[in-house]
Design a protein around this motif. Structure first.
Motif, PDB file in Angstrom:
ATOM      1  N   ASN A 182       2.620  18.071   9.815  1.00  9.57           N
ATOM      2  CA  ASN A 182       3.429  18.516   8.684  1.00  9.57           C
ATOM      3  C   ASN A 182       4.911  18.200   8.882  1.00  9.57           C
ATOM      4  O   ASN A 182       5.608  17.858   7.941  1.00  9.57           O
ATOM      5  CB  ASN A 182       3.270  20.027   8.491  1.00  9.57           C
ATOM      6  N   TYR A 183       5.380  18.365  10.110  1.00  8.21           N
ATOM      7  CA  TYR A 183       6.799  18.248  10.392  1.00  8.21           C
ATOM      8  C   TYR A 183       7.134  16.853  10.908  1.00  8.21           C
ATOM      9  O   TYR A 183       6.417  16.303  11.746  1.00  8.21           O
ATOM     10  CB  TYR A 183       7.229  19.274  11.448  1.00  8.21           C
ATOM     11  N   MET A 184       8.229  16.314  10.406  1.00 10.58           N
ATOM     12  CA  MET A 184       8.727  15.035  10.920  1.00 10.58           C
ATOM     13  C   MET A 184      10.240  15.117  11.078  1.00 10.58           C
ATOM     14  O   MET A 184      10.919  15.882  10.371  1.00 10.58           O
ATOM     15  CB  MET A 184       8.326  13.868  10.003  1.00 10.58           C
ATOM     16  N   TYR A 185      10.751  14.328  12.024  1.00  8.44           N
ATOM     17  CA  TYR A 185      12.157  14.428  12.427  1.00  8.44           C
ATOM     18  C   TYR A 185      12.733  13.031  12.690  1.00  8.44           C
ATOM     19  O   TYR A 185      12.023  12.135  13.138  1.00  8.44           O
ATOM     20  CB  TYR A 185      12.280  15.227  13.735  1.00  8.44           C
ATOM     21  N   TRP A 186      14.022  12.909  12.446  1.00 12.32           N
ATOM     22  CA  TRP A 186      14.764  11.730  12.882  1.00 12.32           C
ATOM     23  C   TRP A 186      15.889  12.179  13.802  1.00 12.32           C
ATOM     24  O   TRP A 186      16.673  13.077  13.464  1.00 12.32           O
ATOM     25  CB  TRP A 186      15.365  10.964  11.695  1.00 12.32           C
ATOM     26  N   TYR A 187      15.950  11.516  14.967  1.00 11.79           N
ATOM     27  CA  TYR A 187      17.007  11.763  15.935  1.00 11.79           C
ATOM     28  C   TYR A 187      17.747  10.456  16.203  1.00 11.79           C
ATOM     29  O   TYR A 187      17.195   9.374  16.056  1.00 11.79           O
ATOM     30  CB  TYR A 187      16.428  12.230  17.283  1.00 11.79           C
ATOM     31  N   ARG A 188      18.963  10.597  16.696  1.00  8.82           N
ATOM     32  CA  ARG A 188      19.652   9.463  17.276  1.00  8.82           C
ATOM     33  C   ARG A 188      20.076   9.823  18.692  1.00  8.82           C
ATOM     34  O   ARG A 188      20.374  10.992  18.986  1.00  8.82           O
ATOM     35  CB  ARG A 188      20.869   9.038  16.446  1.00  8.82           C
ATOM     36  N   GLN A 189      20.059   8.817  19.558  1.00 11.20           N
ATOM     37  CA  GLN A 189      20.503   9.023  20.930  1.00 11.20           C
ATOM     38  C   GLN A 189      21.547   7.972  21.257  1.00 11.20           C
ATOM     39  O   GLN A 189      21.242   6.784  21.335  1.00 11.20           O
ATOM     40  CB  GLN A 189      19.346   8.929  21.930  1.00 11.20           C
ATOM     41  N   ASP A 190      22.763   8.427  21.463  1.00 10.99           N
ATOM     42  CA  ASP A 190      23.835   7.538  21.871  1.00 10.99           C
ATOM     43  C   ASP A 190      23.814   7.396  23.390  1.00 10.99           C
ATOM     44  O   ASP A 190      23.301   8.281  24.089  1.00 10.99           O
ATOM     45  CB  ASP A 190      25.176   8.070  21.381  1.00 10.99           C
ATOM     46  N   PRO A 191      24.393   6.334  23.947  1.00  6.53           N
ATOM     47  CA  PRO A 191      24.341   6.109  25.396  1.00  6.53           C
ATOM     48  C   PRO A 191      24.854   7.301  26.186  1.00  6.53           C
ATOM     49  O   PRO A 191      25.941   7.821  25.912  1.00  6.53           O
ATOM     50  CB  PRO A 191      25.241   4.883  25.577  1.00  6.53           C
ATOM     51  N   GLY A 192      24.071   7.751  27.160  1.00  4.84           N
ATOM     52  CA  GLY A 192      24.466   8.854  28.028  1.00  4.84           C
ATOM     53  C   GLY A 192      24.453  10.214  27.355  1.00  4.84           C
ATOM     54  O   GLY A 192      24.986  11.174  27.925  1.00  4.84           O
TER      55      GLY A 192
ATOM     56  N   SER B 128       5.429  16.810  14.440  1.00  6.60           N
ATOM     57  CA  SER B 128       4.704  17.927  15.052  1.00  6.60           C
ATOM     58  C   SER B 128       3.854  18.587  13.992  1.00  6.60           C
ATOM     59  O   SER B 128       4.175  18.546  12.795  1.00  6.60           O
ATOM     60  CB  SER B 128       5.662  18.938  15.691  1.00  6.60           C
ATOM     61  N   TYR B 129       2.752  19.226  14.427  1.00  8.41           N
ATOM     62  CA  TYR B 129       1.888  19.899  13.464  1.00  8.41           C
ATOM     63  C   TYR B 129       2.624  21.078  12.830  1.00  8.41           C
ATOM     64  O   TYR B 129       2.540  21.333  11.637  1.00  8.41           O
ATOM     65  CB  TYR B 129       0.613  20.357  14.161  1.00  8.41           C
ATOM     66  N   GLY B 130       3.318  21.803  13.680  1.00 12.92           N
ATOM     67  CA  GLY B 130       4.104  22.930  13.209  1.00 12.92           C
ATOM     68  C   GLY B 130       5.279  23.136  14.132  1.00 12.92           C
ATOM     69  O   GLY B 130       5.701  22.202  14.821  1.00 12.92           O
ATOM     70  N   GLN B 131       5.783  24.347  14.203  1.00 13.13           N
ATOM     71  CA  GLN B 131       6.860  24.648  15.137  1.00 13.13           C
ATOM     72  C   GLN B 131       6.478  25.795  16.051  1.00 13.13           C
ATOM     73  O   GLN B 131       7.325  26.498  16.579  1.00 13.13           O
ATOM     74  CB  GLN B 131       8.155  24.954  14.378  1.00 13.13           C
ATOM     75  N   GLY B 132       5.176  25.945  16.243  1.00 15.47           N
ATOM     76  CA  GLY B 132       4.692  26.990  17.131  1.00 15.47           C
ATOM     77  C   GLY B 132       4.920  26.652  18.586  1.00 15.47           C
ATOM     78  O   GLY B 132       5.307  25.539  18.937  1.00 15.47           O
TER      79      GLY B 132
END
Lengths: 114, 115
Positions: free
Chosen positions: A30-40, A94-98
């Motif tokens: 159900n749950y989807m996310y977008w992240y960014r990771q900058d160097p370090g 993730s399926y949920g946030q449990g």
């Protein structure tokens, strides 16, 4: 079992160009996310979705847009690429946030804005 | 303002010895903590978690300890293996945020296990 699939793996953009980072998952999460990771740095949440048709801003949403028309897909749109958006982008689901429902990640899209 | 701190950017241990990775947090609302492992050119993968109602959680060679009064947790890997060489991220969240809880991530610790 594909899990979370991100395309493309690498991309170079010119300043001002636009593009869409694709993310799809086959786990019926159900749950989807977008992240960014900058160097370090650690991961910063850009946008997330708790289900089809529902999205919300994370910590660093400026310069990005998302949509969630299906359970499987969660594309991230950059409208006017800027050098500050050079980063590695990770999609997760993730399926949920449990407590026993951790996020599963794709392998990332490495984006350079020149 | 780094709410989740991993103060050691890197750690090197010998194969077979114990690896101890540390994480500190500042937000007293955090009550659920996770460790993720990340290999180069791959996404993070979930390793182990702990709720604030516990002070220890064990899964095979991996054990996480939580000290709520000190706002500190640690990940122990025993015995360490070369395949454990990766970047380890600590993440925290507050379950009181309901369906909108977000993970706050540390900067990571790069572990090298030498044969």
């Amino acid at each position: 079992n594909a899990g979370v699939t991100q395309t493309p793996k690498f991309r170079i953009l010119k300043i001002g160009q636009s593009m869409t980072l694709q993310c799809t998952q086959d786990m019926n999460h159900n749950y989807m996310y977008w992240y960014r990771q900058d160097p370090g740095m650690g991961l910063k949440l850009i946008y997330y979705s708790v289900g089809a048709g529902i999205t919300d801003k994370g910590e660093v949403p400026n310069g990005y847009n998302v949509s969630r028309s299906t359970t499987e897909d969660f594309p991230l749109r950059l409208e006017l690429a800027a050098p500050s958006q050079t980063s590695v982008y990770f999609c997760a689901s993730s399926y949920g946030q449990g407590l026993n429902q951790p996020q599963h990640f794709g392998d990332g899209t490495r984006l350079s804005i020149l | 303002d780094q709410q989740v701190k991993q103060n050691s950017p890197s750690l090197s241990v010998q194969e077979g010895r114990i690896s101890i990775l540390n994480c500190d947090y500042t937000n007293s609302m955090f009550d659920y903590f996770l460790w993720y492992k990340k290999y180069p050119a791959e996404g993070p993968t979930f390793l182990i978690s702990i709720s604030s109602i516990k002070d220890k959680n064990e899964d095979g060679r991996f054990t996480v300890f939580l000290n709520k009064s000190a706002k500190h947790l640690s990940l122990h890997i025993v015995p360490s293996q070369p395949g454990d060489s990766a970047v380890y991220f600590c993440a925290a969240t507050s379950t009181n945020a309901g369906n909108n809880r977000k993970l706050i991530w540390g900067l990571g610790t790069s572990l090298a296990v030498n044969p």
